[in-house]
Each structure stands twice: as C-alpha cells, then as structure tokens.
Motif scaffolding. Structure first.
Motif: not given
Length: 239
Positions: A94-103, A169-176
C-alpha cells in the motif's frame, strides 16, 4: 479503483512490503515467498540478500536470474534449459499518497501500489465545483511528473497520462480554467472547461458535435468582455 486481480505488468516498480513469488521448475522444484524489506532487499535461501527496491519487475527478474544462476548451474531461459525460473508479485503493498487542492475530501490516503492518479482522485471524492479537470498534477519530490486531462479519459477513454502512484506522491487539483457554456444544436449541451489554446472547434468536439437538426450556418457567441477591455459607458457583454 485499482485492479487487484491478475498479474502486474513488467513495468511495475517494486518497493518495501511487496511480496514476490519465486518459482523454480525442472531440475530443481522449489518455490519461495519473498517480502521486500524496508531496506529494499529480499533474502533467498542459499543465495542471500538481493536488492530489488525501485526496480521494475522485469529488471528485478534479470537480477534474480543472474544471482540464482551462480547457485543453480542448470538455470536458463532457453527451451532446453534443465531448470527455469518464474517471478511474479504475489501481494501488492500500500502506498501513502496525499490529495490536495480543490477536491471534495483532501487528505492522506493508503492506496494499492497498482493505483493511479484516477484512483486517488476517486478516493478523494473527485474535484469540487471549483476544481480543474483539464490539468490534474502529480508531484513527486517537488516536481510535476505527470499532468492528467480527465476530459480525455471521459470523452475518448485515453488514460495515457494516468500515471501509477508511488509512496509520498502528491496529487494536486488546481482551480478550474476558463469555462464556456454551449447549448442548442449539439449532442451534449453543458458547461465545459477549456484548456489553453482551445477554440470554438474544440468546444463543439467536446460537446459531441452538431446535432442532426443543427443549423451550421449560424453560431451565436455571447461573450463577457474582460474588465481591461471595457470602455467608459460601454457594455460588459457582446454578441
């Protein structure tokens, strides 16, 4: 969600807590269950330590083959070899990842090592109304290693940039980005987010193209004039 059934592909990168299945057949009949330690190696009886961390499954198979050949003289890959070797991943870490931004639910997630950017996006509930669907970023060691266009996946099934995740890893969702609403004689009238340099032709393509009843001789574009381009006493909208 990640596919947890069946074998992993040869490009799968090994890491701590993965479990390998090593099978010897022919002149020697044996099998070993080898867990990758935190230090990145596996221990094979009569062979010793073999470092496999951060190697692809194909690369690790080559390393194990060279080490085992020093012990089993009949080991080979040719059809006439008396002993053959087979290596696969028996259990995924299992991997520990970070999801940040507009989620919807930003945070830290434990995901299967077979998971991809879409897996993490799904785990976090997807983007918010303000989230970007055209440029979701995967950041590794402070560098952007992949950018995912979710529209390509949804409209054409293209998952080329849906990269596999690694621990940290970091998954980043920016503003549209810019959004345009299309209605009338198109197959899928809706509000769409446009990527950089996309035009009216791209918008019509995203909406599924013209409907059979559409009048292609006349397309109306209602535009909000940017503040910097408005004149005193002028309108803020134009057609």
């Amino acid at each position: 969600e990640p596919d947890l059934a069946g074998p992993v592909d040869a490009t799968y990168r090994l890491g701590a807590r993965d479990v390998l299945a090593l099978i010897l057949t022919g002149g020697v009949e044996n099998s070993y269950s080898l867990e990758v330690t935190r230090e990145g190696f596996v221990v094979i009886p009569q062979v010793g330590q073999v470092f496999v961390a951060n190697l692809t499954l194909e690369q690790a198979s080559d390393v194990l083959f060279r080490r085992l050949r020093n012990v089993y003289s009949g080991l080979g890959r040719a059809p006439e070899a008396s002993t053959k070797m087979y290596v696969t991943v028996a259990r995924l870490r299992a991997n520990q990842v970070f999801v940040v931004g507009d989620v919807q639910i930003p945070g830290s997630y434990q995901l299967s090592s077979a998971g991809t950017m879409m897996t993490a996006l799904y785990a976090a509930g997807g983007p918010t109304d303000n989230g970007n669907l055209r440029a979701v970023q995967l950041r590794r060691a402070s560098k952007v290693v992949s950018t995912l266009d979710v529209y390509s996946y949804l409209t054409s099934g293209d998952a080329t940039n849906d990269a596999r995740l690694e621990t940290g890893d970091v998954l980043f969702v920016p503003v549209h980005g810019p959004r345009v609403h299309i209605s009338g004689g198109v197959v899928r009238p809706a509000t769409y987010e446009l990527a950089q340099n996309e035009t009216l032709r791209d918008l019509i393509r995203l909406s599924g193209g013209f409907a059979a009843t559409a009048n292609r001789e006349r397309v109306l574009v209602h535009r909000i004039v940017p503040p910097a381009q408005r004149q005193d006493g002028g309108r803020d909208r134009t057609v």
